[in-house]
Motif scaffolding. Structure first.
Motif, PDB file in Angstrom:
ATOM      1  N   ALA A   1       2.033   1.852  -3.397  1.00 46.14           N
ATOM      2  CA  ALA A   1       0.941   2.358  -4.236  1.00 46.14           C
ATOM      3  C   ALA A   1       0.761   3.865  -4.014  1.00 46.14           C
ATOM      4  O   ALA A   1       0.515   4.611  -4.972  1.00 46.14           O
TER       5      ALA A   1
ATOM      6  N   SER B   1      -7.113  -1.229  -2.669  1.00 47.17           N
ATOM      7  CA  SER B   1      -7.326  -2.684  -2.659  1.00 47.17           C
ATOM      8  C   SER B   1      -6.849  -3.338  -1.364  1.00 47.17           C
ATOM      9  O   SER B   1      -7.264  -4.448  -1.050  1.00 47.17           O
TER      10      SER B   1
ATOM     11  N   SER C   1      -6.233   3.013  -6.946  1.00 47.29           N
ATOM     12  CA  SER C   1      -6.912   1.713  -6.999  1.00 47.29           C
ATOM     13  C   SER C   1      -6.124   0.640  -6.255  1.00 47.29           C
ATOM     14  O   SER C   1      -6.693  -0.143  -5.506  1.00 47.29           O
ATOM     15  N   ALA C   2      -4.819   0.606  -6.467  1.00 45.32           N
ATOM     16  CA  ALA C   2      -3.993  -0.388  -5.773  1.00 45.32           C
ATOM     17  C   ALA C   2      -3.982  -0.121  -4.275  1.00 45.32           C
ATOM     18  O   ALA C   2      -4.143  -1.050  -3.475  1.00 45.32           O
TER      19      ALA C   2
ATOM     20  N   GLN D   1       0.834  -1.200   0.000  1.00 45.88           N
ATOM     21  CA  GLN D   1       0.000   0.000   0.000  1.00 45.88           C
ATOM     22  C   GLN D   1       0.875   1.259   0.000  1.00 45.88           C
ATOM     23  O   GLN D   1       0.604   2.210  -0.728  1.00 45.88           O
TER      24      GLN D   1
ATOM     25  N   ASP E   1      -1.176   5.471  -7.116  1.00 46.84           N
ATOM     26  CA  ASP E   1      -2.080   4.454  -7.651  1.00 46.84           C
ATOM     27  C   ASP E   1      -3.213   4.229  -6.653  1.00 46.84           C
ATOM     28  O   ASP E   1      -3.137   3.366  -5.775  1.00 46.84           O
TER      29      ASP E   1
END
Length: 135
Positions: free
Chosen positions: A37, A48, A44-45, A34, A42
Protein backbone atom coordinates in the motif's frame (compact mmCIF):
# COMPACT_ATOMS: atom_id res chain seq x y z
CA UNK A 1 2.00 -45.07 31.49
CA UNK A 2 4.66 -42.33 31.59
CA UNK A 3 5.55 -43.02 27.98
CA UNK A 4 1.90 -42.62 26.98
CA UNK A 5 1.70 -39.29 28.84
CA UNK A 6 4.92 -38.14 27.19
CA UNK A 7 3.58 -39.09 23.76
CA UNK A 8 0.36 -37.18 24.41
CA UNK A 9 2.35 -34.12 25.51
CA UNK A 10 4.51 -34.30 22.37
CA UNK A 11 1.42 -34.64 20.16
CA UNK A 12 -0.17 -31.59 21.78
CA UNK A 13 3.03 -29.55 21.35
CA UNK A 14 3.39 -30.57 17.72
CA UNK A 15 -0.24 -29.80 16.93
CA UNK A 16 0.19 -26.29 18.37
CA UNK A 17 3.25 -25.53 16.20
CA UNK A 18 1.38 -25.13 12.88
CA UNK A 19 -1.05 -22.67 14.45
CA UNK A 20 1.88 -20.46 15.44
CA UNK A 21 3.37 -20.81 11.96
CA UNK A 22 -0.01 -19.92 10.45
CA UNK A 23 -0.23 -16.85 12.70
CA UNK A 24 3.25 -15.73 11.66
CA UNK A 25 2.39 -16.21 7.99
CA UNK A 26 -0.80 -14.19 8.51
CA UNK A 27 1.13 -11.42 10.27
CA UNK A 28 3.70 -11.36 7.47
CA UNK A 29 0.84 -11.04 5.01
CA UNK A 30 -0.44 -7.99 6.90
CA UNK A 31 3.01 -6.38 6.89
CA UNK A 32 3.48 -7.15 3.19
CA UNK A 33 0.03 -5.75 2.34
CA UNK A 34 0.82 -2.52 4.17
CA UNK A 35 4.23 -2.32 2.47
CA UNK A 36 2.53 -2.70 -0.92
CA UNK A 37 0.00 0.00 0.00
CA UNK A 38 2.93 2.35 0.69
CA UNK A 39 4.38 1.51 -2.74
CA UNK A 40 1.03 2.48 -4.32
CA UNK A 41 0.71 5.59 -2.11
CA UNK A 42 -2.62 4.18 -0.94
CA UNK A 43 -2.98 5.87 2.44
CA UNK A 44 -6.38 4.33 3.20
CA UNK A 45 -5.19 0.77 2.59
CA UNK A 46 -1.95 1.30 4.56
CA UNK A 47 -3.95 2.81 7.44
CA UNK A 48 -6.34 -0.14 7.48
CA UNK A 49 -3.56 -2.41 8.81
CA UNK A 50 -2.83 -0.15 11.81
CA UNK A 51 -4.06 -1.24 15.24
CA UNK A 52 -6.66 0.87 17.06
CA UNK A 53 -4.02 2.41 19.36
CA UNK A 54 -2.09 3.66 16.30
CA UNK A 55 -5.31 5.02 14.79
CA UNK A 56 -5.93 6.99 18.00
CA UNK A 57 -2.54 8.68 17.66
CA UNK A 58 -2.95 9.26 13.91
CA UNK A 59 -6.70 9.80 13.42
CA UNK A 60 -6.76 9.93 9.59
CA UNK A 61 -5.05 8.05 6.74
CA UNK A 62 -3.27 11.14 5.39
CA UNK A 63 -1.84 11.98 8.82
CA UNK A 64 -0.65 8.39 9.19
CA UNK A 65 0.92 8.40 5.71
CA UNK A 66 2.72 11.68 6.40
CA UNK A 67 4.17 10.20 9.60
CA UNK A 68 5.48 7.16 7.68
CA UNK A 69 6.92 9.28 4.86
CA UNK A 70 8.75 11.58 7.29
CA UNK A 71 9.62 9.20 10.12
CA UNK A 72 10.13 5.88 8.32
CA UNK A 73 11.49 6.64 4.84
CA UNK A 74 13.12 3.17 4.47
CA UNK A 75 9.73 1.56 5.14
CA UNK A 76 7.98 3.95 2.77
CA UNK A 77 10.46 3.62 -0.13
CA UNK A 78 13.04 0.85 -0.44
CA UNK A 79 14.91 -1.46 -2.79
CA UNK A 80 14.28 -4.61 -0.78
CA UNK A 81 12.04 -5.70 2.08
CA UNK A 82 12.67 -9.24 3.39
CA UNK A 83 11.31 -11.03 6.44
CA UNK A 84 13.71 -12.24 9.10
CA UNK A 85 13.19 -13.86 12.50
CA UNK A 86 9.77 -13.85 14.12
CA UNK A 87 8.46 -14.63 17.57
CA UNK A 88 4.92 -15.45 18.57
CA UNK A 89 3.53 -15.35 22.09
CA UNK A 90 -0.13 -15.45 23.05
CA UNK A 91 -1.87 -13.15 20.58
CA UNK A 92 1.22 -11.04 19.77
CA UNK A 93 3.84 -11.40 17.06
CA UNK A 94 7.20 -9.68 16.66
CA UNK A 95 8.60 -9.78 13.14
CA UNK A 96 12.03 -8.58 11.99
CA UNK A 97 12.29 -7.15 8.48
CA UNK A 98 15.57 -6.54 6.66
CA UNK A 99 15.28 -3.43 4.49
CA UNK A 100 17.61 -1.84 1.96
CA UNK A 101 16.50 1.74 1.44
CA UNK A 102 16.37 3.69 -1.82
CA UNK A 103 19.99 4.81 -1.24
CA UNK A 104 21.28 1.27 -0.71
CA UNK A 105 21.64 1.52 3.09
CA UNK A 106 20.65 -1.48 5.23
CA UNK A 107 18.05 -1.18 7.99
CA UNK A 108 16.38 -3.49 10.51
CA UNK A 109 12.72 -2.98 11.31
CA UNK A 110 10.94 -4.70 14.17
CA UNK A 111 7.20 -4.86 13.60
CA UNK A 112 4.83 -5.79 16.39
CA UNK A 113 1.33 -7.06 15.71
CA UNK A 114 -1.56 -8.07 17.91
CA UNK A 115 -4.53 -10.28 17.17
CA UNK A 116 -7.79 -8.37 17.32
CA UNK A 117 -11.12 -9.57 18.72
CA UNK A 118 -12.25 -10.46 15.17
CA UNK A 119 -9.20 -12.73 14.74
CA UNK A 120 -7.31 -10.41 12.38
CA UNK A 121 -3.81 -9.11 13.08
CA UNK A 122 -3.06 -5.38 13.13
CA UNK A 123 0.28 -3.60 13.33
CA UNK A 124 0.88 -2.08 16.76
CA UNK A 125 4.31 -0.60 16.06
CA UNK A 126 7.48 -0.50 14.03
CA UNK A 127 10.95 0.28 15.36
CA UNK A 128 13.61 1.12 12.82
CA UNK A 129 17.40 0.99 13.23
CA UNK A 130 20.23 1.23 10.75
CA UNK A 131 21.71 -2.25 10.39
CA UNK A 132 24.60 -2.72 12.80
CA UNK A 133 23.58 0.25 14.96
CA UNK A 134 23.68 -0.39 18.72
CA UNK A 135 20.35 -0.50 20.48
Amino acid sequence: MRIAALLVAIMIALSAAPACADDVATAQGVIRAQEQAFVRDDASAAYSYAAPAIREIFPAPDIFMSMVQNGYPPVYRHKSFEFGESKSEDNRIAQRVHIVDANGEAWEALYTLEQQSDGSYKITGCSLLKAGQAV
